[in-house]
Structure formats: C-alpha cells, structure tokens
Write an enzyme that holds these catalytic residues in place. Sequence first.
Site, PDB file in Angstrom:
ATOM      1  N   LYS A  14       3.585   2.449  12.019  1.00 42.83           N
ATOM      2  CA  LYS A  14       4.994   2.837  12.126  1.00 42.83           C
ATOM      3  C   LYS A  14       5.194   4.330  11.903  1.00 42.83           C
ATOM      4  O   LYS A  14       5.888   4.995  12.656  1.00 42.83           O
ATOM      5  CB  LYS A  14       5.804   2.141  11.028  1.00 42.83           C
ATOM      6  CG  LYS A  14       6.561   0.939  11.458  1.00 42.83           C
ATOM      7  CD  LYS A  14       7.297   0.380  10.243  1.00 42.83           C
ATOM      8  CE  LYS A  14       6.359   0.310   9.089  1.00 42.83           C
ATOM      9  NZ  LYS A  14       6.761  -0.129   7.829  1.00 42.83           N
ATOM     10  N   ARG A  89      14.733  -4.242   5.560  1.00 40.78           N
ATOM     11  CA  ARG A  89      13.565  -5.066   5.256  1.00 40.78           C
ATOM     12  C   ARG A  89      13.955  -6.480   4.847  1.00 40.78           C
ATOM     13  O   ARG A  89      13.084  -7.316   4.691  1.00 40.78           O
ATOM     14  CB  ARG A  89      12.844  -4.419   4.085  1.00 40.78           C
ATOM     15  CG  ARG A  89      11.400  -4.037   4.330  1.00 40.78           C
ATOM     16  CD  ARG A  89      10.942  -3.419   3.030  1.00 40.78           C
ATOM     17  NE  ARG A  89       9.550  -3.119   2.955  1.00 40.78           N
ATOM     18  CZ  ARG A  89       9.006  -1.964   3.306  1.00 40.78           C
ATOM     19  NH1 ARG A  89       9.743  -1.020   3.842  1.00 40.78           N
ATOM     20  NH2 ARG A  89       7.725  -1.764   3.125  1.00 40.78           N
ATOM     21  N   ARG A 128      -8.485   3.694   6.000  1.00 41.42           N
ATOM     22  CA  ARG A 128      -7.679   4.767   5.426  1.00 41.42           C
ATOM     23  C   ARG A 128      -8.304   5.242   4.117  1.00 41.42           C
ATOM     24  O   ARG A 128      -8.364   6.411   3.830  1.00 41.42           O
ATOM     25  CB  ARG A 128      -6.273   4.221   5.117  1.00 41.42           C
ATOM     26  CG  ARG A 128      -5.152   4.959   5.820  1.00 41.42           C
ATOM     27  CD  ARG A 128      -3.839   4.685   5.121  1.00 41.42           C
ATOM     28  NE  ARG A 128      -2.960   3.841   5.915  1.00 41.42           N
ATOM     29  CZ  ARG A 128      -1.762   3.418   5.490  1.00 41.42           C
ATOM     30  NH1 ARG A 128      -1.319   3.741   4.307  1.00 41.42           N
ATOM     31  NH2 ARG A 128      -1.024   2.661   6.253  1.00 41.42           N
ATOM     32  N   ARG A 136      -2.544   5.384  -1.569  1.00 37.83           N
ATOM     33  CA  ARG A 136      -1.366   5.013  -2.333  1.00 37.83           C
ATOM     34  C   ARG A 136      -1.710   3.953  -3.362  1.00 37.83           C
ATOM     35  O   ARG A 136      -2.610   3.174  -3.165  1.00 37.83           O
ATOM     36  CB  ARG A 136      -0.308   4.463  -1.361  1.00 37.83           C
ATOM     37  CG  ARG A 136       0.335   5.546  -0.536  1.00 37.83           C
ATOM     38  CD  ARG A 136       1.115   5.027   0.642  1.00 37.83           C
ATOM     39  NE  ARG A 136       1.759   3.734   0.452  1.00 37.83           N
ATOM     40  CZ  ARG A 136       2.539   3.177   1.383  1.00 37.83           C
ATOM     41  NH1 ARG A 136       2.764   3.809   2.511  1.00 37.83           N
ATOM     42  NH2 ARG A 136       3.083   2.005   1.172  1.00 37.83           N
ATOM     43  N   ARG A 147       2.269  -7.316   0.017  1.00 38.38           N
ATOM     44  CA  ARG A 147       3.186  -6.610   0.929  1.00 38.38           C
ATOM     45  C   ARG A 147       3.270  -7.331   2.273  1.00 38.38           C
ATOM     46  O   ARG A 147       4.338  -7.430   2.872  1.00 38.38           O
ATOM     47  CB  ARG A 147       2.741  -5.159   1.117  1.00 38.38           C
ATOM     48  CG  ARG A 147       3.110  -4.283  -0.086  1.00 38.38           C
ATOM     49  CD  ARG A 147       2.271  -3.027  -0.172  1.00 38.38           C
ATOM     50  NE  ARG A 147       2.402  -2.148   0.973  1.00 38.38           N
ATOM     51  CZ  ARG A 147       1.464  -1.288   1.370  1.00 38.38           C
ATOM     52  NH1 ARG A 147       0.319  -1.201   0.711  1.00 38.38           N
ATOM     53  NH2 ARG A 147       1.666  -0.520   2.409  1.00 38.38           N
TER      54      ARG A 147
HETATM   55  P1  ADP Z   1       4.742  -0.109   4.034  1.00 42.59           P
HETATM   56  O1  ADP Z   1       3.517   0.688   4.272  1.00 42.59           O
HETATM   57  O2  ADP Z   1       4.463  -1.404   3.319  1.00 42.59           O
HETATM   58  O3  ADP Z   1       5.587  -0.268   5.239  1.00 42.59           O
HETATM   59  P2  ADP Z   1       6.715   1.669   2.744  1.00 42.59           P
HETATM   60  O4  ADP Z   1       6.174   3.013   2.556  1.00 42.59           O
HETATM   61  O5  ADP Z   1       7.737   1.460   3.816  1.00 42.59           O
HETATM   62  O6  ADP Z   1       5.502   0.671   2.896  1.00 42.59           O
HETATM   63  O7  ADP Z   1       7.358   1.138   1.360  1.00 42.59           O
HETATM   64  C1  ADP Z   1       6.619   1.147   0.165  1.00 42.59           C
HETATM   65  C2  ADP Z   1       7.327   0.316  -0.896  1.00 42.59           C
HETATM   66  O8  ADP Z   1       8.644   0.837  -1.123  1.00 42.59           O
HETATM   67  C3  ADP Z   1       7.565  -1.154  -0.539  1.00 42.59           C
HETATM   68  O9  ADP Z   1       6.455  -1.969  -0.826  1.00 42.59           O
HETATM   69  C4  ADP Z   1       8.769  -1.488  -1.426  1.00 42.59           C
HETATM   70  O10 ADP Z   1       8.383  -1.674  -2.765  1.00 42.59           O
HETATM   71  C5  ADP Z   1       9.587  -0.199  -1.363  1.00 42.59           C
HETATM   72  N1  ADP Z   1      10.557  -0.213  -0.247  1.00 42.59           N
HETATM   73  C6  ADP Z   1      10.572   0.625   0.834  1.00 42.59           C
HETATM   74  N2  ADP Z   1      11.583   0.354   1.657  1.00 42.59           N
HETATM   75  C7  ADP Z   1      12.250  -0.691   1.104  1.00 42.59           C
HETATM   76  C8  ADP Z   1      13.384  -1.457   1.487  1.00 42.59           C
HETATM   77  N3  ADP Z   1      14.046  -1.188   2.631  1.00 42.59           N
HETATM   78  N4  ADP Z   1      13.761  -2.476   0.665  1.00 42.59           N
HETATM   79  C9  ADP Z   1      13.132  -2.745  -0.468  1.00 42.59           C
HETATM   80  N5  ADP Z   1      12.055  -2.080  -0.890  1.00 42.59           N
HETATM   81  C10 ADP Z   1      11.597  -1.055  -0.124  1.00 42.59           C
END
Ligand code: ADP
Length: 188
Positions: A14, A89, A128, A136, A147
């Site tokens: 993404k 989400r 990665r 991370r 996740r």
């Molecule tokens: P990913 O690589 O899983 O897509 P992100 O970088 O988008 O991860 O998000 C990392 C973390 O931040 C998520 O696992 C969650 O804890 C939190 N997070 C991010 N966006 C949201 C959201 N829209 N709603 C709830 N939690 C979120």
Amino acid sequence: MIIIILFGPPGAGKGTQAKILIEKHDIIQISTGDMLREEVNSGSSLGKTAKSIMDKGDLISDDIIMSIIEERIKKPDCQKGFILDGFPRTLNQAIALDYLVENKTLNIDQIIEIKVDEELLFERIEQRKTEGDLVRNDDNTEVLKNRILIYKNDTMPVLEYYRDLKRLKTVDGMQSIERVSEDIKKLF
Ligand code: ADP
C-alpha cells in the site's frame, strides 16, 4: 480535489503504491499508521496510549482515529486531495468517514483494494527484515499474524461494505510493483 482510499493487508504494498499515486495526482498521503508512529516518537500522551496497542498489532479506538482524521483533513495541504492509507479500518470508521465527507460535500473518487495471498505477506515481511529496512516493533511474526487476523475480522467487512455499494475496485497485488501500479492507473 481527488480522494482515494487504498486498502490492503499488512505487507500488500500500500505504502509503495500510495507514493506512486501522490506523485501522479499531486496529492498527499494520509497514513494513520505513520501519524500514530509520529505520536509515539514524540512521546505525546496519545503516543503513550497508542504504543502498547500498536506493539500488539491491535487497533486504536475509532474515536481517536476519527479525531486524528478530522483534524488532518482540515489542513491546507489537503486541498488538492489525499490518499487514505490504513483508514478506514473498521466499519464504524467507514460510516463515520461517509458522514464526514458528506458534510463537507466531498466525494471519494476511488476505493482500491490491493489483494494479496496471506503466504506472500509473511514472505515479504521476512524479506523486509533481512534487507535491513527499518524494522517496526509490530513486524515480528506473532504480531503480524494478529495484524492479518484483525485485517480479516475488522477490515474485510469494510471492503464488503464498499463492494456492496459497487464502489470497490480490486487489483491483483501478487504482481510486480510496476504491474500493480499499471493496474491502478487503469482505474482512473
Ligand atoms: P499495516 O502495515 O498493518 O497496514 P499501519 O502502518 O497502517 O500498518 O498501522 C500500524 C498500526 O497502527 C496498526 O496495527 C494499528 O495499531 C494502528 N492503526 C493505524 N491505522 C489505524 C486505524 N485506522 N484504526 C485503528 N488503528 C490503526
């Protein structure tokens, strides 16, 4: 003004596709994950609350996320448009977003799902790590499983919601970065 929503499980690419789209459409990327990580790094009280939740791979509450989004899209750099990456989400977030957008008489132009098999996701995360990319806290296998599970349980219903409304476009994320980007380009 152009608004794009980009969906995909962790590791689907993404972020990479968002970067390509922002260049092409001269808009900005709003990543709730990045914004939350900034809060964590700044040591703010929100960051302190968020850290333990994010480290487990769980979701931050809808209320917090909605207030972050509302504040963010008010900023002047959003005027040309934005890509939402990692938001909405949950179904509640999607419904709150519809409401927010309607109130501002805005229009969501593209809702795109990057679809990837689960197995490939694990491979990509492992890669990665070995490539020494910024690792991370939530990129270890156990948390990643959580996740992905949360993506299935909480985010797949959001995709169904948009699919039912005939608003969702799906691209095959199992291809090369270039191919995925080509397929996304064709949607516009
Ligand atoms: P990913 O690589 O899983 O897509 P992100 O970088 O988008 O991860 O998000 C990392 C973390 O931040 C998520 O696992 C969650 O804890 C939190 N997070 C991010 N966006 C949201 C959201 N829209 N709603 C709830 N939690 C979120």
